[in-house]
Motif scaffolding. Structure first.
Motif, PDB file in Angstrom:
ATOM      1  N   ALA A  82       0.873  -1.165   0.000  1.00 11.29           N
ATOM      2  CA  ALA A  82       0.000   0.000   0.000  1.00 11.29           C
ATOM      3  C   ALA A  82       0.907   1.211   0.000  1.00 11.29           C
ATOM      4  O   ALA A  82       2.024   1.152   0.517  1.00 11.29           O
ATOM      5  N   SER A  88       5.281   2.752  -3.553  1.00  7.26           N
ATOM      6  CA  SER A  88       4.838   2.142  -4.814  1.00  7.26           C
ATOM      7  C   SER A  88       5.876   2.336  -5.908  1.00  7.26           C
ATOM      8  O   SER A  88       6.158   1.415  -6.686  1.00  7.26           O
ATOM      9  N   LEU A 105      -1.475  -0.840  -4.045  1.00  9.72           N
ATOM     10  CA  LEU A 105      -2.778  -0.257  -3.724  1.00  9.72           C
ATOM     11  C   LEU A 105      -2.547   1.161  -3.240  1.00  9.72           C
ATOM     12  O   LEU A 105      -1.743   1.392  -2.323  1.00  9.72           O
ATOM     13  N   LEU A 127      -3.978  -0.697  -8.115  1.00 10.04           N
ATOM     14  CA  LEU A 127      -5.375  -0.682  -7.697  1.00 10.04           C
ATOM     15  C   LEU A 127      -5.605   0.590  -6.890  1.00 10.04           C
ATOM     16  O   LEU A 127      -4.911   0.832  -5.889  1.00 10.04           O
ATOM     17  N   VAL A 129      -7.825   2.540  -4.397  1.00 12.97           N
ATOM     18  CA  VAL A 129      -8.816   2.211  -3.366  1.00 12.97           C
ATOM     19  C   VAL A 129      -9.651   3.444  -3.031  1.00 12.97           C
ATOM     20  O   VAL A 129      -9.100   4.522  -2.790  1.00 12.97           O
ATOM     21  N   ALA A 136      -6.021   0.831   2.484  1.00 15.82           N
ATOM     22  CA  ALA A 136      -5.207   0.104   1.506  1.00 15.82           C
ATOM     23  C   ALA A 136      -4.255  -0.870   2.188  1.00 15.82           C
ATOM     24  O   ALA A 136      -4.105  -2.025   1.758  1.00 15.82           O
TER      25      ALA A 136
END
Length: 360
Positions: A82, A88, A105, A127, A129, A136
């Motif tokens: 997350a 990320s 996420l 993804l 959220v 997340a």
């Protein structure tokens, strides 16, 4: 050729002969002495640790290289995190480099465009959220508990192990630990990691002391200071926009063990520090990084004595992570002229004559 964290500090990390010695060139980031702001604050030795010089532009790469190496060693099928942005980007970069699928996420609409662009470019599956970072992370924890996928958030202890090496580097550069380290606090893994690094180096005799760890949260995202989770954290500093830090307890232990503080700074103080660092020191950092210097300014104004003290501010990420903020927040005048030397001369002598304010 850059050694990377695993080779340089492998003897202090949880690696073995089976661990792949991977690197993207992380670590060995500059420790730059202040030329102006330190003097203005009455601090003879103020330094900035420029973690934005890591491969993906933030401190996350230090821990990510260890987490990904251990995931590869274990035969994991993928890595997952997350993120408010930097994690990320880092996970996706190492995943792309070392051929392991990456899933991230992110809280929808709450991630700086520069960071999201990185994760996309590196090829991660993203993804978004409809919720906060905390939602997340909860989803990631549940999913990785049920599938052969490695969680690479800072709740993974290998992340903390890698990030502690920044503390080693500071001691290696200065010849001893500083008196104070000012650091942003979001998910609280970094203050935990630095403390671990300083304590371990001190125990091994590489330093004569450990520094006071001075952590700062944004006022609108300050669960540790408030003593309870924040359900809807708000701050311009997206990297520390976290309402329920995963490393909450270890951050408190770091504060108490070091004799430091965890306090808050306002968005106004963050943006003022952001501007000062760029215009007075040539350091363009992301807003969360500016929280560290904003905290130093705040405590100095409240009477903290800095004479004969060695202080380090951790600049956790580059300002290029969030270029839109600079365009919105920095007051800059652009003067429009024709391609004529007389107009250049006129504009520089009377800058308001042909000027127009650009607001980005």
């Amino acid at each position: 050729m850059v050694e990377g964290v695993l080779r340089k500090y492998g003897q202090f990390l949880p690696v073995s002969s089976s661990t792949p010695m991977i690197t993207l060139g992380e670590g060995d980031t500059p420790l730059v002495k202040s030329t102006r702001l330190g003097n203005e604050l009455g601090c003879d030795e103020l330094y900035f640790k420029l973690e934005g010089c890591n491969p993906t532009g933030s401190f996350k790469d230090r821990g990510m290289v260890v987490a990904v190496a251990k995931a590869l060693e274990a035969g994991s099928k993928a890595i997952m995190c997350a993120s408010t942005g930097n994690t990320s980007a880092s996970a996706a970069a190492y995943g792309g480099r070392f051929n392991i699928s990456t899933i991230v996420l992110v809280p929808k609409g709450e991630i700086a465009s520069g960071k999201l662009a990185q994760a996309m470019a590196y090829g991660a599956k993203i993804l978004a959220v409809n919720g906060s970072f905390d939602h997340a992370l909860s989803l990631v924890r549940t999913f990785t508990n049920n599938h052969p996928i490695t969680l690479v958030n800072s709740v993974n202890p290998n992340r903390i192990e890698g990030q502690k090496t920044a503390g080693f580097e500071i001691v290696d550069s200065l010849g001893d630990a500083p008196d104070y380290v000012f650091i942003p606090v979001g998910n609280a893994g970094n203050i935990t990691a630095y403390t671990k690094g300083f304590v371990e180096y001190h125990a091994l005799g590489f330093s004569s002391k450990t520094p006071k760890m001075m952590g700062f949260q944004a006022e609108g995202a300050a669960p540790i200071v408030l003593g309870h989770p924040v359900s809807n954290p708000k701050t311009v500093a997206s990297a520390i926009r976290i309402g329920n830090p995963a490393s909450w307890e270890s951050a408190l232990a770091a504060r108490d063990q070091s004799g430091g503080v965890i306090d808050t700074v306002s968005d106004e103080q963050i943006l003022a520090a952001y501007s000062l660092l760029a215009s007075r020191e040539g350091i363009f950092c992301e807003p969360a990084s500016a929280a560290a210097f904003a905290g130093l300014v705040k405590l100095r104004q409240l009477g903290l004595g800095l004479a004969n003290q060695r202080v380090v501010c951790i600049i956790t990420g580059t300002g290029l992570k969030d270029p839109d903020l600079a365009a919105r927040s920095v007051q800059s005048e652009i003067i429009e002229i024709e391609p004529d030397i007389r107009e250049v001369e006129a504009a520089l002598m009377t800058p308001t004559k042909h000027s127009r304010r650009e607001d980005g």
